[in-house]
Design an enzyme around this catalytic site. Sequence first.
Site, PDB file in Angstrom:
ATOM      1  CG  HIS A  67      -0.312   0.057   2.552  1.00 38.24           C
ATOM      2  ND1 HIS A  67      -0.084  -1.078   3.293  1.00 38.24           N
ATOM      3  CD2 HIS A  67       0.161   1.079   3.313  1.00 38.24           C
ATOM      4  CE1 HIS A  67       0.488  -0.754   4.442  1.00 38.24           C
ATOM      5  NE2 HIS A  67       0.660   0.553   4.477  1.00 38.24           N
TER       6      HIS A  67
ATOM      7  CG  HIS B 162       4.063   4.314   5.487  1.00 49.55           C
ATOM      8  ND1 HIS B 162       3.190   4.813   6.439  1.00 49.55           N
ATOM      9  CD2 HIS B 162       3.597   3.066   5.200  1.00 49.55           C
ATOM     10  CE1 HIS B 162       2.273   3.905   6.724  1.00 49.55           C
ATOM     11  NE2 HIS B 162       2.480   2.839   5.982  1.00 49.55           N
TER      12      HIS B 162
ATOM     13  CD  GLU C 103       3.804  -0.806   7.391  1.00 48.46           C
ATOM     14  OE1 GLU C 103       3.143  -0.092   6.610  1.00 48.46           O
ATOM     15  OE2 GLU C 103       3.301  -1.367   8.391  1.00 48.46           O
TER      16      GLU C 103
END
Lengths: 132, 132
Positions: free
Chosen positions: A7, A79, A128
């Site tokens: 994502h 992010h 991440e």
Amino acid sequence: MIKKLNHVAIAVPDMDKAIAQYKNQLGAEVGEVKDLPDHGVTTVFVNVGNTVIELLHPLGDNSPIAKFLEKNPNGGMHHLCYEVDNINEAAQKLKADGARVLGEVKTGAHGKPVLFMHPKDFSGTLIELEEV
Amino acid sequence: MIKKLNHVAIAVPDMDKAIAQYKNQLGAEVGEVKDLPDHGVTTVFVNVGNTVIELLHPLGDNSPIAKFLEKNPNGGMHHLCYEVDNINEAAQKLKADGARVLGEVKTGAHGKPVLFMHPKDFSGTLIELEEV
């Protein structure tokens, strides 16, 4: 090592407006709003076909995205999350390469092991990694 | 309306370092470096499985990303590009919805019709639409 973009997270100052932008203006499929008090965020997933946009809004007094929104009052990309097969192996490899891991492996907002890498080691992008 | 995330563009202050971060540290497949003097950028595509990361570095004196890198010297996420079927229909719909289109439809860095939407109308995210 990375398998796919899980994502793109976008911190938004007004969740209702952001949902309308993605649902009504861009015509994307928007999921349910979920409060995640343990993570200090309210989230919504937007399906954009081949990946997901995660809209994030602060929840509670110690939200990890509160400072980001102070600096970026209009919101902004927060992010990128990439999937890996094994989070501990990924962390070891990245540390061996001299990249800074932020904290330890934790259970992320989606119930899976995650860790964050220092944005200064990735051209200004907070990354991440999620074990999927 | 949007069909898929075509790419995430990241402006980088050092292309060689950014390529090493994606290729050696994250283990992604990195393409050829291409200078696009008409667009004022040097680009590299990184295949991350389900989409592409476009690394951008300024080229020439009037690069559209020079100011971004002045404000973000470590680099950072610059825009998201979504694919649409028809760029003119998309522009008309978005204008009718009150969103600001930046300039006119142009031929983008990949030879296809593109336009950019004002980040203030999309929660602080610069959005490129590309007709694919």
